[in-house]
Design a protein around this motif. Structure first.
Motif: not given
Lengths: 212, 420
Positions: B36-65
């Protein structure tokens, strides 16, 4: 004080055992004699409010005890009747003092350390207050169980073969204690036994007829 | 003496059994707490770091990468894109703002990212010391970088080629530290920020004497010198110049539908949404989490079973005790409650021990890994779900004690006591 009328009991409805009417006045000491299997324990349990009879009435201090509902009977038993069994059946998870405190708690009475000390001192157990149950000798354990029976100042003390597992010396001591304590509280004492040693100590006896 | 104390004394009178049951319970609960603690905090951290970023554009490849490398700075970039294409995208009416990222270098394991001043404002970063970069070769350190490396404003350092291992250092040019950011508990704490032009300039030097390493997707650069740097928008360069990726903010919600499709279909670039990709990542991790969770519930079930068996067994020895208690005035329901309380006490203590153990485990896990992605996860955060865990344990305690309590309720005083 204690009145039994038209009492009948049976493990099956077709075969009922009738029990003679009986009236015992306050402060009497009575030995209930009979061979094993003669129904002494059953009668004692019926009088003690542990086992409802098929029919008939047991009245104690003017109260017909089986007219009381479940938990009211439990409370009545706890405050009016002291029970002593063949074996002490003390609760081993608790020490002596806690066994007695539990007795006050379950009866719904205030927990009174002074009263516990007083009863233990009367029975020569003052130094056993903090003892664990398995540290007690058999005679001591039986005396603690007497202390438990007397703690709530019962009107009626019922003892079921209290001497059966004790030697002569201890058995005489226990009977003596029961008599003197009953006198002290003005309680009626009934001892069910087949022990000839008891017979000589208690003059007034009731002989149970063989039931089967 | 009361019912709690009575139940407690019985529990204490069987220390080994009690220890086993509490341990089992605590083990199961602690696994759930850690998850619970890990998934909650990792999720929180991930969404905090992606705040304000709607889209990332880069070279073709894995979108997750692409998301991992450009938003979280953990994976390698997918490659580079042409500045020309970036300029075209910037003119799109669906785009509100574009922040360029140029990666490829690192210093002592910390990534050097070329960007503009919109990047620190995206994370609402404040300066602890000094100022932001304004000239070529100036760099600003994240709070953790400065703390770990012990660099101060005015210090010089030489970046290394490649983003993971140190290989070749850019010996000719050194970065000058002009500012240090305050800690923000987000990704930039672990980054070294500079201008895109500085990254380009470093590689101009580099390319003159070394062949391009194809595995490190460093920014290609031409041979022009850049003395002026761009603080806002895209850097100015010719058609050959490249950046690693672009952080895009939408002008309207409509863009979320149209823009990714336009980019993916009509350009050589790919668009990836951080929200979508992190959700996908979590659904992949979810299998592992469910497995652990299932295991934890199994342990809790076994704990309940063990409590049940211990109670049933102890009741055999306690028949006389129960009958005596009844003869002493205990009502049937009191005995029922007495046994239920025993179950509750064991599982309740087990739950508290498990929660404490879980927090300690998370603390140890993050303490020994303070340099990794686990940084910023705390073992001393308490979450609402832990109340549910306590509730669950108490239900287990009641269920385990139910049948034993019922048999205590049914105690026939006379029958038990006449069998001396």
């Amino acid at each position: 004080m204690l009145k039994i009328s038209k009492l009948a009991f049976g493990y099956t409805k077709s075969k009922l055992f009738e029990i003679e009417d009986l009236e015992i006045s306050s402060g009497q000491h009575i030995a209930l004699l009979g061979q094993s299997g003669s129904g002494k324990t059953t009668l004692l349990h019926i009088i003690g409010g542990l086992l409802a009879p098929e029919r008939g009435e047991v009245s104690l201090a003017g109260q017909s005890i089986y007219a009381l509902s479940g938990s009211k009977l439990d409370t009545f038993r706890a405050t009016h009747i002291g029970l002593v069994f063949q074996k002490p059946h003390l609760i081993k998870a608790l020490n002596v003092a806690d066994n007695l405190k539990l007795t006050q708690y379950l009866a719904g009475l205030p927990q009174d350390n002074e009263r516990i000390k007083e009863v233990l001192t009367n029975l020569g157990l003052a130094d056993k207050l903090k003892s664990q149950i398995n540290e007690l000798s058999q005679g001591e354990a039986q005396r603690v169980s007497i202390a438990r029976a007397l703690l709530n100042r019962p009107k009626l003390i019922l003892a079921d073969e209290p001497t059966a597992s004790l030697d002569d010396l201890n058995s005489a001591k226990v009977i003596d204690l029961l008599k003197s304590q009953a006198d002290q509280y003005g309680a009626t004492l009934i001892i069910a036994t087949h022990d000839q040693r008891v017979k000589s100590l208690i003059p007034q006896t009731i002989e149970m007829q063989q039931l089967s | 003496m009361n019912l709690y104390q009575l139940s407690w004394k019985y529990i204490k009178s069987k220390p080994l059994n009690t220890f086993l049951n509490i341990t089992l319970m605590a083990l199961g609960i602690s696994i759930i707490v850690v998850l619970l603690l890990l998934s909650q905090q990792v999720e929180e951290k991930l969404s905090k770091n992606a705040q304000g970023i709607d889209l990332v554009v880069g070279a073709k490849g894995s979108p997750l990468q692409l998301i991992l490398s450009s938003v979280y700075h953990v994976d390698f970039p997918t490659g580079n894109i042409k500045l020309q294409e970036a300029e075209k995208l910037a003119k799109n009416r669906l785009v509100k703002n574009i922040i360029p990222l140029a990666m490829g270098d690192s210093y002592s394991g910390f990534r050097i990212v070329g960007t503009n001043h919109d990047y620190p404002s995206l994370y609402q970063l404040t300066l602890n010391e000094g100022r932001l970069w304004e000239n070529v070769n100036e760099a600003v350190l994240g709070a953790e970088v400065a703390a770990v490396l012990g660099l101060k404003v005015g210090d010089l350092f030489e970046g290394a080629h490649g983003i993971s291992n140190e290989s070749h250092t850019h010996e000719e040019q050194a970065y000058e530290v002009v500012g240090i950011l305050s800690a923000s508990q987000s990704v930039p704490d672990r980054l070294i920020l500079t201008s895109v032009e500085t990254v380009w300039a470093m590689h101009e030097e580099h390319e003159t004497d070394e062949a391009i390493d194809p595995e490190s997707h460093e920014t290609h650069a031409d041979h022009h010198h850049h003395d002026e740097i761009t603080l806002k928008g895209l850097p100015k360069g010719d058609s050959l110049q490249e950046v690693t990726s672009l952080i895009v903010q939408y002008r309207s919600p409509m863009a979320a539908i149209q823009l990714p499709r336009q980019i993916n279909a009509n350009t050589n670039m790919q668009a990836a949404s951080p929200a979508f990709e992190t959700a996908r990542l979590f659904s992949l991790l979810g299998i592992g989490i469910s497995l652990f969770q299932g295991f934890a519930y199994l342990i809790i079930f076994i704990a309940g079973l063990s409590i049940f068996i211990a109670l049933i067994n102890s009741l055999k020895e306690r028949r006389y005790d129960l009958a005596i208690m009844r003869s002493l005035g205990a009502s049937r329901s009191k005995l029922f409650l007495h046994i239920i309380l025993e179950g509750l006490l064991i599982t309740g203590i087990g739950a508290l021990a498990g929660i404490a153990l879980g927090h300690c485990l998370v603390f140890l896990l993050t303490w020994s890994n303070s340099q990794s992605a686990a940084a910023g996860i705390s073992g001393f955060v308490f979450i609402f779900e832990e109340l549910w865990i306590i509730g669950l344990s108490l239900v287990v305690g009641i269920l385990a004690a139910l049948i034993p309590a019922w048999s205590a309720y049914k105690t026939d005083i006379s029958k038990v006591l006449s069998k001396e």
